[in-house]
Motif scaffolding. Structure first.
Motif: not given
Length: 84
Positions: A9, A15, A17-18, A26, A28, A58
């Motif tokens: 991170v 921005h 995000r992981p 990402r 996500s 992840s």
């Protein structure tokens, strides 16, 4: 290297995000691919800069952050269930 060390991170990357270390992918996005039915091998084929270990990292990251946010008494689970 621990799988979780593959996740970083950094406020200067996506921005804060992981993401998978060394990429802008990402966590996500990886989870969304898996949720849509993509297999690990399909993801690695489509995103050759990822490895199976990145995908598993992840999942481990998602599991760890979810566990940290949920209480053991289940109070968060009842609010989730009632919103569906």
């Amino acid at each position: 290297m621990s799988l979780l060390q593959r996740i970083v991170v950094d406020p200067a990357v996506v921005h804060g995000r992981p993401v998978i270390r060394g990429t802008r992918m990402r966590v996500s996005d990886v989870l969304a691919l898996l949720a849509s039915g993509a297999s690990e091998s399909e993801i690695v084929e489509d995103y050759p800069y990822l490895t199976v270990e990145d995908i598993r990292a992840s999942l481990e990251y998602a599991s760890a952050t979810h566990a940290a946010r949920c209480s053991l008494d289940g109070s968060n689970l009842s609010s989730i269930a009632s919103s569906r």
